[in-house]
Write a protein that holds these residues in place. Structure first.
Motif: not given
Length: 264
Positions: A175-200
C-alpha cells in the motif's frame, strides 16, 4: 480572501516552524472565504446525493470529494471516478482495489456507494470528508511554496490510511508503494532511488523492508504511527531531500559557470 500559509524556511527547520504554527495557520486557512464557501456547499448539499452519478455531475461537490483525498487532478475524469465510486472497495475485483494508488480505494470505501445506504449520507462521514478537504487544501497551499513540506504534512494521514485499510506487514508495504506521495517520502528517507519502481514488485518489497529495518529498527509500517518514529521519518526525508536539492543546484551552477567561462 484566501489565507496563504506562512513558510519562511525550508527543510527540517521549516518543518519545525510549521509544527509550532500549524494549528493557528490551519484554522485561519479553513476559515478563509474560498474554503468555507466550498465546505458550506458540501455540507448543505451532499445529503441530497444518493448515487455516484449524481455526485460526479455536481462539480462543486466533486471538487471537495476529490480534494479530500489528494485526487484534485481527476476533476475532469468523471467516468473514471464514477466507476471507482460505484464499485466501492468491498470486493477484491473492484476497480479501486486493482489500482496501485491506494487513495482511490480510500475514496471508494469512505463514500460507500456500493452499500444500500451510501456511507456519505452519514453526518459523521460528511464531517470527516470536510476535515480531510481542509487539511489537504492547506497542504496543497504549503506545497505551492515548498513541495517537500507538503509531503511531510501528508505523512501522518498517509500512514494512518495505509494501516487502517491494509492488514499484514507485506500488504501495508504494498500500500505504501502504491501511494505516490507516501512512497516518495519513504524512498527519500531510506536513501532509495525512484528507479527501483522498475524492478519486480516482490523485490521492491524486500528492499523497502530491509532498508526500513536497518534505518528505523522496524520493518512494520504500523510502527510509523509512533510519534518518535514518524518524526525520524520526517527528519530524514527533509534533510536528505534538501541535501539532494542543494547538490543539484550546485551541480547546475558549476556547469553554468564552466559554460560561461568557455571551459569544455
Amino acid at each position: 480572501m484566501s489565507f496563504q500559509p506562512v513558510v519562511p524556511l525550508t527543510g527540517y527547520v521549516g518543518w519545525r516552524f510549521l509544527e509550532r504554527t500549524i494549528e493557528s495557520q490551519q484554522t485561519a486557512f479553513s476559515e478563509s472565504q474560498p474554503i468555507t464557501r466550498a465546505t458550506d456547499y458540501f455540507r448543505e448539499n451532499i445529503g441530497n446525493v444518493h448515487t455516484a452519478e449524481e455526485l460526479v455531475n455536481n462539480r462543486q461537490l466533486l471538487e471537495v470529494t476529490l480534494g479530500a483525498f489528494g485526487l484534485d487532478d481527476d476533476i475532469d475524469n468523471k467516468a473514471f471516478i464514477q466507476k471507482i465510486l460505484e464499485d466501492g472497495a468491498t470486493d477484491d475485483d473492484a476497480l479501486a482495489n486493482r489500482l496501485t494508488d491506494t487513495r482511490y480505494a480510500d475514496l471508494a470505501d469512505t463514500f460507500g456507494f456500493d452499500n444500500e445506504l451510501p456511507r456519505i449520507n452519514l453526518s459523521f462521514v460528511q464531517e470527516d470528508v470536510i476535515d480531510r478537504f481542509e487539511k489537504r487544501q492547506f497542504e496543497a497551499a504549503v506545497g505551492e511554496q515548498n513541495n517537500d513540506l507538503r509531503l511531510a504534512l501528508n505523512i501522518a494521514q498517509g500512514v494512518a490510511d495505509v494501516t487502517d485499510d491494509a492488514s499484514g506487514v507485506d500488504a501495508q508495504w504494498f500500500s505504501v508503494m502504491g501511494n505516490a506521495p507516501l512512497r516518495s517520502v519513504f524512498e527519500t528517507a531510506l536513501g532509495l532511488s525512484s528507479s527501483i519502481a522498475s524492478i519486480d514488485i516482490d523485490d521492491q518489497l524486500t528492499i523497502f523492508q530491509e532498508r526500513a529495518q536497518s534505518v528505523f529498527g522496524t520493518d512494520s509500517v504500523t510502527d510509523f504511527n509512533d510519534p518518535e518514529i514518524q518524526e525520524k521519518l520526517v527528519r530524514l526525508f527533509l534533510i536528505k531531500s534538501e541535501a539532494a536539492n542543494v547538490g543539484t543546484i550546485s551541480g547546475a551552477s558549476t556547469a553554468l559557470a564552466l559554460l560561461q567561462s568557455g571551459v569544455s
